[in-house]
Design a protein around this motif. Structure first.
Motif, PDB file in Angstrom:
ATOM      1  N   ILE A 155       6.580  -2.883   0.575  1.00  0.00           N
ATOM      2  CA  ILE A 155       7.259  -1.895  -0.332  1.00  0.00           C
ATOM      3  C   ILE A 155       8.716  -2.791  -0.189  1.00  0.00           C
ATOM      4  O   ILE A 155       9.373  -2.718  -1.209  1.00  0.00           O
ATOM      5  CB  ILE A 155       7.422  -1.191   0.437  1.00  0.00           C
ATOM      6  N   VAL A 207      11.713   2.855  -6.882  1.00  0.00           N
ATOM      7  CA  VAL A 207      12.464   4.016  -6.186  1.00  0.00           C
ATOM      8  C   VAL A 207      13.053   4.118  -6.781  1.00  0.00           C
ATOM      9  O   VAL A 207      14.549   3.749  -7.885  1.00  0.00           O
ATOM     10  CB  VAL A 207      13.302   2.437  -4.951  1.00  0.00           C
ATOM     11  N   THR A 219      10.457  10.825   1.329  1.00  0.00           N
ATOM     12  CA  THR A 219      10.726  11.547   1.509  1.00  0.00           C
ATOM     13  C   THR A 219      11.670  13.175   1.175  1.00  0.00           C
ATOM     14  O   THR A 219      11.000  13.850   0.567  1.00  0.00           O
ATOM     15  CB  THR A 219      11.990  11.201   3.445  1.00  0.00           C
ATOM     16  N   ILE A 232       6.979   7.341   2.663  1.00  0.00           N
ATOM     17  CA  ILE A 232       7.426   8.222   3.167  1.00  0.00           C
ATOM     18  C   ILE A 232       7.441   8.074   4.321  1.00  0.00           C
ATOM     19  O   ILE A 232       6.591   7.645   6.066  1.00  0.00           O
ATOM     20  CB  ILE A 232       6.523   9.662   3.751  1.00  0.00           C
ATOM     21  N   THR A 292      11.213   8.837   7.127  1.00  0.00           N
ATOM     22  CA  THR A 292      11.990  10.135   7.477  1.00  0.00           C
ATOM     23  C   THR A 292      10.915  11.475   7.652  1.00  0.00           C
ATOM     24  O   THR A 292      11.533  11.732   8.982  1.00  0.00           O
ATOM     25  CB  THR A 292      13.378  10.136   6.774  1.00  0.00           C
TER      26      THR A 292
HETATM   27  C1  LIG Z   1      12.081   2.500   3.823  1.00  0.00           C
HETATM   28  C2  LIG Z   1      11.831   3.136   2.274  1.00  0.00           C
HETATM   29  C3  LIG Z   1      11.033   4.485   1.987  1.00  0.00           C
HETATM   30  C4  LIG Z   1      10.826   5.736   2.787  1.00  0.00           C
HETATM   31  O1  LIG Z   1      11.505   6.595   2.304  1.00  0.00           O
HETATM   32  P1  LIG Z   1      11.745   7.731   3.849  1.00  0.00           P
HETATM   33  O2  LIG Z   1      13.745   8.200   2.813  1.00  0.00           O
HETATM   34  O3  LIG Z   1      12.347   7.520   5.557  1.00  0.00           O
HETATM   35  O4  LIG Z   1      10.976   8.021   3.020  1.00  0.00           O
HETATM   36  C5  LIG Z   1      10.258   4.635   1.269  1.00  0.00           C
HETATM   37  N1  LIG Z   1       9.843   3.020  -0.294  1.00  0.00           N
HETATM   38  C6  LIG Z   1      10.771   1.655  -0.038  1.00  0.00           C
HETATM   39  C7  LIG Z   1      10.743   1.324  -1.090  1.00  0.00           C
HETATM   40  C8  LIG Z   1      11.266   2.754   1.606  1.00  0.00           C
HETATM   41  O5  LIG Z   1      12.166   1.195   1.476  1.00  0.00           O
END
Ligand SMILES: *Cc1c(COP(=O)(O)O)cnc(C)c1O
Length: 232
Positions: free
Chosen positions: A77, A161, A203, A219, A221
């Motif tokens: 990801i 994102v 999250t 997800i 956190t």
């Molecule tokens: C770290 C990350 C997540 C998860 O983030 P949380 O806020 O901890 O759920 C999702 N997508 C990407 C691309 C990330 O780098």
């Protein structure tokens, strides 16, 4: 809260978001984002039924893959450098972060060498934030047409994102936009372009993302607690 308790809460919220949006739970894939988290946490997640994990570092995928192999489906990801593609191309089910022709070509080339096929998502920077990777929405269709001809990759959809916001409602239009782009491109019926996957929601905002059509939520956190980057 234990990982099991957290997973129960997340699953419950996914369920409720589906009901609210009149969607089927089976249409949502939960990707547990395990980056920086130890093997024991992943064992717990596996025990409680997690099938898909997301990581953002090539080395971390390699190390953890040695332990779990195909007990999980692996999702890359994070930003991916072309020179590292060869290490993961036959291990991951999806690469969510395709954002350049050069990268798409390298994935295709390495997958061809290894005789495998990789599902890819094109990362779109909807909010046009300078700090984020991804291509702009106006370039999406041309980009997808250009890479659609490459062998051994399947263009399954889009990923974004969303910005970090206090109120997840503030990201609703970002998610809606990503879905619109996906639907538009799907309607063009381009060969090798499926557009059946929308990877959006983390999250902070996964319920809103599901209401707006997400099919993969990433997800971390909410399942594993805060990450400690200092510790690695
Ligand atoms: C770290 C990350 C997540 C998860 O983030 P949380 O806020 O901890 O759920 C999702 N997508 C990407 C691309 C990330 O780098």
């Amino acid at each position: 809260m234990s990982i099991k308790d957290n997973l129960d809460v997340v699953t419950d919220k996914i369920n409720r978001a589906c009901k609210k949006a009149n969607r089927n739970l089976e249409d949502i894939t939960l990707i547990a984002v395990t980056k920086t988290k130890p093997i024991e946490d992943m064992e717990a997640a596996l025990e409680y039924g997690v099938l898909n994990v997301g990581e953002n570092k090539v080395q971390e995928i390699r190390d953890k893959y040695e332990v779990f192999e195909n007990k999980f489906k692996w999702h890359m990801i994070g930003h991916l450098q072309t020179n590292k593609v060869k290490y993961i191309v036959d291990k991951v089910d999806f690469i969510h972060s395709v954002d350049s022709i050069k990268l798409a070509k390298m994935i295709s080339k390495e997958a061809s060498k290894k005789g495998c096929e990789v599902n890819i998502l094109v990362q779109i920077n909807i909010a046009e934030e300078d700090s984020k990777y991804g291509i702009s929405q106006s370039d999406a269709e041309e980009f997808i047409r250009d890479i659609s001809i490459l062998p051994n990759i399947k263009i399954r959809g889009l990923m974004t994102v969303a910005p970090y916001v206090d109120d997840p409602e503030d990201n609703r239009l970002v998610f809606r936009k990503l879905r619109e782009i996906c639907v538009d491109i799907k309607q063009k019926n381009i060969d090798n372009v499926y557009m059946d996957v929308l990877s959006m929601g983390m999250t902070n905002d996964y319920e809103v993302a599901i209401e707006e059509g997400s099919t993969m939520v990433r997800i971390g956190t909410a399942i594993f607690g805060k990450r400690n980057y200092a510790k690695g």
